[in-house]
Design an enzyme around this catalytic site. Structure first.
Site, mmCIF file in Angstrom:
data_model
loop_
_atom_site.group_PDB
_atom_site.id
_atom_site.type_symbol
_atom_site.label_atom_id
_atom_site.label_comp_id
_atom_site.label_asym_id
_atom_site.label_seq_id
_atom_site.Cartn_x
_atom_site.Cartn_y
_atom_site.Cartn_z
ATOM 1 N N TYR A 119 -2.115 2.040 3.728
ATOM 2 C CA TYR A 119 -0.545 1.462 3.788
ATOM 3 C C TYR A 119 -0.140 1.924 5.222
ATOM 4 O O TYR A 119 0.980 1.527 5.201
ATOM 5 C CB TYR A 119 0.299 1.757 2.475
ATOM 6 C CG TYR A 119 -0.220 1.523 1.279
ATOM 7 C CD1 TYR A 119 -1.601 1.214 0.887
ATOM 8 C CD2 TYR A 119 0.871 1.012 0.339
ATOM 9 C CE1 TYR A 119 -2.039 0.781 -0.253
ATOM 10 C CE2 TYR A 119 0.549 0.152 -0.875
ATOM 11 C CZ TYR A 119 -0.845 0.281 -1.420
ATOM 12 O OH TYR A 119 -1.369 -0.316 -2.484
ATOM 13 N N LYS A 162 -11.715 9.634 -4.322
ATOM 14 C CA LYS A 162 -13.226 8.912 -4.211
ATOM 15 C C LYS A 162 -13.996 9.915 -3.053
ATOM 16 O O LYS A 162 -14.569 9.301 -2.105
ATOM 17 C CB LYS A 162 -13.147 7.657 -4.045
ATOM 18 C CG LYS A 162 -14.132 6.716 -4.070
ATOM 19 C CD LYS A 162 -14.699 6.302 -5.264
ATOM 20 C CE LYS A 162 -15.911 5.509 -5.374
ATOM 21 N NZ LYS A 162 -16.370 5.462 -6.931
ATOM 22 N N ASP A 193 -12.443 5.839 -10.051
ATOM 23 C CA ASP A 193 -13.139 4.969 -11.260
ATOM 24 C C ASP A 193 -13.090 5.417 -12.634
ATOM 25 O O ASP A 193 -12.840 4.963 -13.685
ATOM 26 C CB ASP A 193 -14.555 4.236 -10.737
ATOM 27 C CG ASP A 193 -15.175 5.312 -9.800
ATOM 28 O OD1 ASP A 193 -14.756 6.286 -9.591
ATOM 29 O OD2 ASP A 193 -16.358 4.709 -9.522
ATOM 30 N N ASP A 217 -1.180 3.364 -6.464
ATOM 31 C CA ASP A 217 -0.570 2.048 -6.843
ATOM 32 C C ASP A 217 -1.366 1.301 -8.028
ATOM 33 O O ASP A 217 -0.565 0.885 -8.974
ATOM 34 C CB ASP A 217 -0.617 1.412 -5.634
ATOM 35 C CG ASP A 217 0.387 -0.026 -5.607
ATOM 36 O OD1 ASP A 217 1.042 -0.368 -6.642
ATOM 37 O OD2 ASP A 217 0.410 -0.798 -4.594
ATOM 38 N N ASP A 221 -0.037 0.751 -12.448
ATOM 39 C CA ASP A 221 0.156 -0.538 -13.113
ATOM 40 C C ASP A 221 -0.683 -0.450 -14.424
ATOM 41 O O ASP A 221 -0.140 -0.735 -15.577
ATOM 42 C CB ASP A 221 -0.278 -1.711 -12.462
ATOM 43 C CG ASP A 221 0.867 -2.275 -11.481
ATOM 44 O OD1 ASP A 221 1.814 -1.408 -10.915
ATOM 45 O OD2 ASP A 221 0.798 -3.400 -11.166
HETATM 46 MG MG MG Z 1 2.558 -1.535 -7.097
#
Ligand code: MG
Ligand code: NAI
Length: 324
Positions: A119, A162, A193, A217, A221
């Site tokens: 990002y 990771k 994962d 991020d 969710d």
């Molecule tokens: Mg988001």
């Protein structure tokens, strides 16, 4: 206290007024400064956010934010990423706690590094190849680990990475381990994962997760689904002197304008603002009002109910008024 209110786009415009009313009731002396930013403004005026808007935001103590629709083709800089960067909000704190209508019983917090990773905007674009640089530094990794280790009552830090594939994740993991060791916080680490798997299979193994920007991020969710809806998950973006509070969800164009968005994520973001502002009793009163609202079945469609944003907002405020 001066609070910048940036509802943004879509359901941001519907849920943020509810959260603002909660803050008006709990912080009667606060001043609210409305700033219209976002994609809808860009379509109308050709500007999504000006330098002047940023100055107004900087002149406030903190921000209540809604959500902003990402423009197709990136005609301007992402506003939420710009705010996080310019205000140096390096820690994204996202608590996930079930309620009686949640499909799963969970109670954990994700600490997401908020300033680097993919990002950071380090992208080289040519017509046939795009390179996105994944920036991870020891400084930022240790900084987010320190914030996570300071969580009151922390039982265990799970470092999600990771490192089997990326050296940048080895650095992140090792920086977090050194901070947890120095702080005397029990820790383990997990590949991202595997963490995605265990979040669904056995979320009770998580207490405090620290992870990099993109992984945080995505896992947020997923965690929202465990508690029942994107419309329930609040967050705080915190730096050394400034903070921004926003629901985890976006502008939800699929339900925007229908008056059915769940305002609880925004209301609980206001609760996090109250905690940050040193008002724990007011924060507890907001949580209590939300719990009562859910318990008595005042639910928007995402939770299986038929109530509107307004119904939920009015009920939360009614319970809040009784508690304060
Ligand atoms: Mg988001
Ligand atoms: P989204 O988070 O807006 O929606 C995902 C799903 O959750 C949708 O089905 C939506 O209806 C539901 N949902 C979200 N908020 C809800 C609420 N309050 N009540 C009930 N249901 C809710 O993600 P999506 O649709 O992928 O993104 C929409 C736009 O928002 C995109 O342009 C995206 O870039 C932007 N976005 C902005 C963020 C921000 O400004 N911080 C964060 C995430 C996305």
């Amino acid at each position: 206290m001066k609070i910048a209110v940036l509802p943004g786009d879509g359901v941001g415009k519907e849920v943020v007024p509810v959260a603002r009313d909660v803050l008006k009731m709990t912080l009667p002396d606060a001043e609210f400064v409305h700033v219209d930013v976002g994609h809808e403004r860009w379509l109308r005026e050709g500007k999504a956010m000006t330098d002047g808007d940023m100055d107004v935001v900087r002149g406030c103590d903190c921000v209540l934010f809604g959500a902003i629709t990402s423009p197709p083709g990136k005609p301007y800089r992402s506003i939420i990423l710009a705010l996080r960067k310019d205000l140096e909000l390096y820690a994204n704190i996202r608590p996930f706690k079930s309620n009686p209508v949640s499909p799963r019983q969970v109670d954990f917090v994700i600490y997401r590094e908020n300033s680097e990773d993919l990002y950071a905007g380090l992208e080289t674009v040519t017509p046939d190849e795009v390179r996105s640089v994944r920036l991870i530094t020891r400084k930022a990794s240790e900084r987010i680990a320190r914030v996570a280790c300071r969580r009151p009552g922390i039982r265990k830090l799970t470092i999600v990475h990771k490192a089997n594939v990326m050296k940048s994740c080895e650095l992140f993991r090792d920086a977090c381990i050194s901070v947890a060791t120095a702080a005397g916080v029990p820790y383990d680490d997990m590949l991202v994962d595997t963490a995605a798997y265990y979040l669904v299979r056995d979320p009770s193994r998580f207490d405090t997760i620290v992870t990099t920007n993109l992984f945080g991020d995505i896992l947020s969710d997923e965690a929202s689904a465990l508690i029942g809806s994107m419309g329930l998950s609040p967050s705080a973006n915190v730096g050394d002197r400034y903070a921004l509070f926003e629901p985890v969800h976006g502008s939800a164009p699929d339900i925007a304008g229908k008056g059915i968005a769940n305002p609880i994520a925004a209301v609980l973001s206001a609760k996090m603002l109250l905690e940050w502002a040193g008002k724990p009793d007011a924060a507890k009163a907001v949580q209590h009002a939300v719990d009562r609202t859910i318990a008595e079945g005042t639910l928007t469609p995402d939770l299986g109910g038929r109530c509107t944003t307004q119904d939920v907002g009015t009920t939360v405020l009614k319970h809040l008024e009784k508690t304060l």
